[in-house]
Every structure is written in structure tokens, then in C-alpha cells.
Scaffold this active site. Structure first.
Site, PDB file in Angstrom:
ATOM      1  N   TRP A   9       0.809  -1.226   0.000  1.00  0.00           N
ATOM      2  CA  TRP A   9       0.000   0.000   0.000  1.00  0.00           C
ATOM      3  C   TRP A   9       0.841   1.275   0.000  1.00  0.00           C
ATOM      4  CZ3 TRP A   9      -4.296  -1.271   4.184  1.00  0.00           C
ATOM      5  CH2 TRP A   9      -5.172  -2.221   3.656  1.00  0.00           C
ATOM      6  N   GLU A 157      11.661  -6.258  -9.227  1.00  0.00           N
ATOM      7  CA  GLU A 157      10.898  -5.062  -9.586  1.00  0.00           C
ATOM      8  C   GLU A 157      11.783  -4.105 -10.375  1.00  0.00           C
ATOM      9  OE1 GLU A 157       7.404  -4.329  -6.834  1.00  0.00           O
ATOM     10  OE2 GLU A 157       9.109  -3.447  -5.839  1.00  0.00           O
ATOM     11  N   SER A 200       3.881  -2.216 -12.060  1.00  0.00           N
ATOM     12  CA  SER A 200       2.715  -2.000 -12.927  1.00  0.00           C
ATOM     13  C   SER A 200       1.925  -3.272 -13.217  1.00  0.00           C
ATOM     14  CB  SER A 200       3.129  -1.306 -14.228  1.00  0.00           C
ATOM     15  OG  SER A 200       3.592   0.001 -13.943  1.00  0.00           O
ATOM     16  N   GLY A 221       1.469  -2.658  -6.253  1.00  0.00           N
ATOM     17  CA  GLY A 221       1.345  -1.371  -5.572  1.00  0.00           C
ATOM     18  C   GLY A 221       0.000  -0.740  -5.870  1.00  0.00           C
ATOM     19  N   GLY A 222      -0.040   0.112  -6.888  1.00  0.00           N
ATOM     20  CA  GLY A 222      -1.245   0.876  -7.237  1.00  0.00           C
ATOM     21  C   GLY A 222      -2.532   0.064  -7.256  1.00  0.00           C
TER      22      GLY A 222
HETATM   23  P1  PGA Z   1       3.121  -0.585  -8.801  1.00  0.00           P
HETATM   24  O1  PGA Z   1       4.136  -0.723  -7.571  1.00  0.00           O
HETATM   25  O2  PGA Z   1       2.313  -1.874  -8.833  1.00  0.00           O
HETATM   26  O3  PGA Z   1       2.263   0.600  -8.472  1.00  0.00           O
HETATM   27  O4  PGA Z   1       3.935  -0.407 -10.023  1.00  0.00           O
HETATM   28  C1  PGA Z   1       4.784  -1.932  -7.306  1.00  0.00           C
HETATM   29  C2  PGA Z   1       5.739  -1.743  -6.162  1.00  0.00           C
HETATM   30  O5  PGA Z   1       6.401  -0.710  -6.072  1.00  0.00           O
HETATM   31  O6  PGA Z   1       5.854  -2.609  -5.288  1.00  0.00           O
END
Ligand code: PGA
Length: 238
Positions: A9, A157, A200, A221-222
């Protein structure tokens, strides 16, 4: 094999009631929810299926370290996992590999499972996947200097893919995952190392990553702040 989907989050949401609402909406088996520190306890109280993780911790167990949170404190309130070395901590806060390697030791000592984030910047990836592999290999060597492979999950990542809407190609991420497994586990133990992909991941591409044999899950993340999208990603595994 059982795949893992981590909800990172970051610095969201703004209130405890929102955190509880969000947690209940994504409380599924195979999910690890990583809220900001102040919401950890209330999120845990509201989970039936998902497990709890923190987004960071410190390398000392106690002492004069204003503002820090120890692994033992996290363990005590029910966290089972901790994310370490996220690129936002490396790049925004200035965290170093030496610091991350110390954090990993103390976190594992306290009984937490570490989710170590590694990944190359765009300037490196522009030189090709081989250059990215070298970059990641160096991070792994430094960050895991003092710990055993069974205590960590690796999240690959690529920095340029995080929050940019431009995810890696699932096949290239899978190739990187195989590389990471060999580096961390050696020839004999590679199959025992778990590697997640992050950057992403969304409801459209989630299944493409999760169906890759060598990718054991996703770090999201998002999309983890959008319950319908997140649950869609989780359900694409089952
Ligand atoms: P994102 O972030 O899914 O918004 O690209 C992933 C993360 O930083 O763990």
C-alpha cells in the site's frame, strides 16, 4: 504450486477506517497485505485469510533510534513478512545495500520472512537483459550476504516499471526470475527459491505474469488500492 500476491500500500490510505475497509475487501488466501505501520494492528484484527506484512523495519532490536520500528515489534503485533530494499527506499530515502543486508539478518532473527526487492534502473535495462541480470546479481550478493535463501522471497521489480504503467514483458521477467533462482539457490537449490514480479501489475496483465512457471507471485502497488482490480489479479491464480 501456490502463488503469492502481495499488496504494497506504500503511503496509503489516509485513515484507519479506510485501511480496514480496504483490507476486508482484499482478504483472500494467498494474499499478504503490507499497510503503513500505524494501521498494521487494526488491519490484522480484520483479516481472516490474508497474512500481514510490513513495508520496512530497522536493523537494531532496540535502543536510541528515534522514529524506527524493530522486527520484534512487528512480529509481536502479528506481522509475518517484511518488505526490504524497495527501490523507493533505496532511491528516495537513500538506503544502501549494507543497511538492507543488516535489516535482513535482524528481521529473520526475529522470525519474519523477508521479501527482498531488487531491480535495475532504466539506464541499465537499455543496455539489455544481460546487463540487468548483472545488476540484480550484484544486489542479491550484497543484500543476502548474511542470510540463508530459505528465509527470503525475492521480488524482481525493475525500477522503470514501478508505478509507470509500463510493466516488463512477462517472458523477460520470467527469464530474470530463473536467473535470480540460480543466483540465490545455486544449481541444486534454485527450484526452492520463490521469485515474485512487481512493477505495474494490473488486472489486465496480472494473469500473464502469474501463469509463468518461474514467477511465484506478484508484488502489487497501485492496483492493491483498488479492491476489484486486486481481487481480479488474485483470482487469476486460482
Ligand atoms: P506498482 O508498484 O504496482 O504501483 O507499479 C509496485 C511496487 O512498487 O511494489
Amino acid at each position: 504450486m501456490h502463488k503469492i500476491v502481495v499488496a504494497n500500500w506504500k503511503l496509503h490510505p489516509e485513515t484507519k477506517s479506510e485501511a480496514i475497509r480496504l483490507a476486508r475487501a482484499i482478504d483472500k488466501k494467498g494474499v499478504i497485505i503490507c499497510p503503513p505501520f500505524p494501521f498494521l494492528d487494526s488491519v490484522r484484527e480484520n483479516l481472516l485469510h490474508a497474512l500481514l506484512g510490513a513495508q520496512d523495519t530497522f536493523w537494531e532490536e532496540k535502543g536510541p533510534y528515534t522514529g524506527e520500528v524493530s522486527p520484534a515489534m512487528l512480529k509481536d503485533i502479528g506481522a509475518r513478512y517484511v518488505i526490504l530494499g524497495h527501490s523507493e527506499r533505496r532511491n528516495v530515502i537513500g538506503e544502501t545495500d549494507a543497511q538492507i543486508s543488516k535489516k535482513a539478518v535482524v528481521a529473520i532473527w526475529a522470525g519474519l520472512k523477508v521479501i527482498l526487492c531488487v531491480g535495475e534502473p532504466l539506464s541499465v535495462r537499455k543496455r539489455g537483459l544481460a546487463a540487468a541480470k548483472n545488476f540484480v546479481q550484484k544486489q542479491l550478493k550484497e543484500d543476502l550476504k548474511w542470510v540463508k535463501r530459505k528465509d527470503v522471497i525475492i521480488a524482481y521489480e525493475p525500477i522503470w516499471a514501478i508505478g509507470s504503467g509500463k510493466a516488463d514483458k512477462p517472458e523477460e521477467a520470467a527469464e530474470m526470475a530463473r536467473h535470480i533462482k540460480r543466483v540465490v539457490g545455486g544449481k541444486a537449490g534454485a527450484h526452492k527459491v520463490k521469485v515474485l514480479y512487481g512493477g505495474s501489475v494490473n488486472k489486465k496483465n496480472g494473469a500473464l505474469f502469474l501463469k509463468q512457471k518461474d514467477i511465484d507471485g506478484a508484488l502489487v502497488g497501485g492496483a492493491s488500492l483498488r479492491p476489484r482490480d486486486f481481487v481480479h489479479i488474485v483470482q487469476s491464480v486460482t
